[in-house]
Motif scaffolding. Sequence first.
Motif, PDB file in Angstrom:
ATOM      1  N   PHE A 252       0.826  -1.210   0.000  1.00 48.71           N
ATOM      2  CA  PHE A 252       0.000   0.000   0.000  1.00 48.71           C
ATOM      3  C   PHE A 252       0.863   1.264   0.000  1.00 48.71           C
ATOM      4  O   PHE A 252       0.553   2.232  -0.691  1.00 48.71           O
ATOM      5  CB  PHE A 252      -0.968  -0.023   1.189  1.00 48.71           C
ATOM      6  N   SER A 253       1.954   1.232   0.738  1.00 47.04           N
ATOM      7  CA  SER A 253       2.883   2.368   0.719  1.00 47.04           C
ATOM      8  C   SER A 253       3.523   2.521  -0.653  1.00 47.04           C
ATOM      9  O   SER A 253       3.707   3.643  -1.153  1.00 47.04           O
ATOM     10  CB  SER A 253       3.980   2.182   1.775  1.00 47.04           C
ATOM     11  N   LEU A 254       3.855   1.403  -1.274  1.00 40.04           N
ATOM     12  CA  LEU A 254       4.452   1.449  -2.605  1.00 40.04           C
ATOM     13  C   LEU A 254       3.470   2.025  -3.622  1.00 40.04           C
ATOM     14  O   LEU A 254       3.838   2.886  -4.437  1.00 40.04           O
ATOM     15  CB  LEU A 254       4.881   0.040  -3.027  1.00 40.04           C
TER      16      LEU A 254
ATOM     17  N   ARG B 214       1.592   8.983  -6.493  1.00 39.22           N
ATOM     18  CA  ARG B 214       2.051  10.358  -6.300  1.00 39.22           C
ATOM     19  C   ARG B 214       2.728  10.906  -7.557  1.00 39.22           C
ATOM     20  O   ARG B 214       2.585  12.084  -7.898  1.00 39.22           O
ATOM     21  CB  ARG B 214       3.016  10.404  -5.112  1.00 39.22           C
ATOM     22  N   TYR B 215       3.433  10.047  -8.267  1.00 43.40           N
ATOM     23  CA  TYR B 215       4.179  10.496  -9.437  1.00 43.40           C
ATOM     24  C   TYR B 215       3.555  10.037 -10.758  1.00 43.40           C
ATOM     25  O   TYR B 215       4.146  10.229 -11.820  1.00 43.40           O
ATOM     26  CB  TYR B 215       5.631  10.013  -9.344  1.00 43.40           C
ATOM     27  N   GLY B 216       2.368   9.440 -10.670  1.00 45.49           N
ATOM     28  CA  GLY B 216       1.666   9.027 -11.876  1.00 45.49           C
ATOM     29  C   GLY B 216       2.361   7.916 -12.640  1.00 45.49           C
ATOM     30  O   GLY B 216       2.316   7.866 -13.873  1.00 45.49           O
ATOM     31  N   ILE B 217       2.999   6.997 -11.906  1.00 43.90           N
ATOM     32  CA  ILE B 217       3.776   5.930 -12.519  1.00 43.90           C
ATOM     33  C   ILE B 217       2.984   4.623 -12.534  1.00 43.90           C
ATOM     34  O   ILE B 217       2.365   4.249 -11.540  1.00 43.90           O
ATOM     35  CB  ILE B 217       5.093   5.703 -11.741  1.00 43.90           C
TER      36      ILE B 217
ATOM     37  N   ILE C 234      12.316   8.646  -8.260  1.00 46.05           N
ATOM     38  CA  ILE C 234      11.382   8.782  -9.384  1.00 46.05           C
ATOM     39  C   ILE C 234      11.327  10.214  -9.915  1.00 46.05           C
ATOM     40  O   ILE C 234      11.445  10.428 -11.130  1.00 46.05           O
ATOM     41  CB  ILE C 234       9.975   8.264  -9.003  1.00 46.05           C
ATOM     42  N   PRO C 235      11.149  11.231  -9.055  1.00 41.17           N
ATOM     43  CA  PRO C 235      11.087  12.586  -9.614  1.00 41.17           C
ATOM     44  C   PRO C 235      12.387  13.001 -10.303  1.00 41.17           C
ATOM     45  O   PRO C 235      12.354  13.758 -11.288  1.00 41.17           O
ATOM     46  CB  PRO C 235      10.793  13.468  -8.393  1.00 41.17           C
ATOM     47  N   LYS C 236      13.527  12.494  -9.841  1.00 40.80           N
ATOM     48  CA  LYS C 236      14.797  12.819 -10.487  1.00 40.80           C
ATOM     49  C   LYS C 236      14.884  12.175 -11.871  1.00 40.80           C
ATOM     50  O   LYS C 236      15.384  12.789 -12.822  1.00 40.80           O
ATOM     51  CB  LYS C 236      15.960  12.364  -9.606  1.00 40.80           C
ATOM     52  N   LEU C 237      14.384  10.948 -11.988  1.00 39.85           N
ATOM     53  CA  LEU C 237      14.370  10.298 -13.296  1.00 39.85           C
ATOM     54  C   LEU C 237      13.404  11.010 -14.239  1.00 39.85           C
ATOM     55  O   LEU C 237      13.681  11.148 -15.444  1.00 39.85           O
ATOM     56  CB  LEU C 237      13.988   8.822 -13.141  1.00 39.85           C
ATOM     57  N   GLN C 238      12.277  11.457 -13.706  1.00 41.67           N
ATOM     58  CA  GLN C 238      11.332  12.219 -14.530  1.00 41.67           C
ATOM     59  C   GLN C 238      11.956  13.541 -14.993  1.00 41.67           C
ATOM     60  O   GLN C 238      11.763  13.954 -16.135  1.00 41.67           O
ATOM     61  CB  GLN C 238      10.035  12.459 -13.763  1.00 41.67           C
TER      62      GLN C 238
END
Length: 235
Positions: free
Chosen positions: A58-60, A66-69, A218-222
């Motif tokens: 659930f945390s995952l 949150r990042y739309g992934i 994730i946000p850094k990769l985006q």
Amino acid sequence: MIKYIVIIITILVLIFLIHSIIPTYYNKIFNTKVKKQTQSPGTIMLTFDDGPDKRYIFSLLEVLDRYGIKAIFFMVAENMNNNEDVVRLILEKGHKIGLHSWQHKNAMLYSYFYTKKDFENSYKIIRKFQKEKILYRPPWGHSNIFTNYFARKYNMDLIFWNVMAEDWSQNETVETISKKLLDRVKEHSIICLHDAGENSGGSVGAPERTINALDITIPKLQELGYSFIIDEVNY
């Protein structure tokens, strides 16, 4: 006597080579039908092995939301069977599921009969959730001489990875997992992480570190311009 022992050992080594080593490295290196990277420019794929595990999933999912992934979850069929509500939630959120064997055992050590049972039981379980072609990732990427036959029989496509961050290890931290991902991910990467802990051979609490690392990474990769995909569809 020593001569016969040497002969027996040689025969056993040859059997293991033919049964396990050659099929494993054929699939890892030479088999062009095994998906090992994404195709579209600027794309990467995020995948998780070993779950589902209610302690972490659930945390995952919250981080991915949150990042739309969207991601692909390669599930151990017994875990899937024991957590049907979680599997359906993952699908409802638009993620994809695949198989990661029936009981997370090493295919190099499978007999024909266990391999047959593994695929039969796994197939029955995943068909409760998915009707189309099934993605299959063997544990550790290990195969045996029967793996490809049963994968074809049950209409499964093999998919491996080309990036790991050793996130199952007790020696890794949130920071080291994040750094490894940022250092290793490039265009066409298929990232393999783990969303279950000691139940499938990882260290206690490992998925929690993975989840926290993803929240950073994730946000850094985006920002670097990568598009996360499943089935070559951009998200």
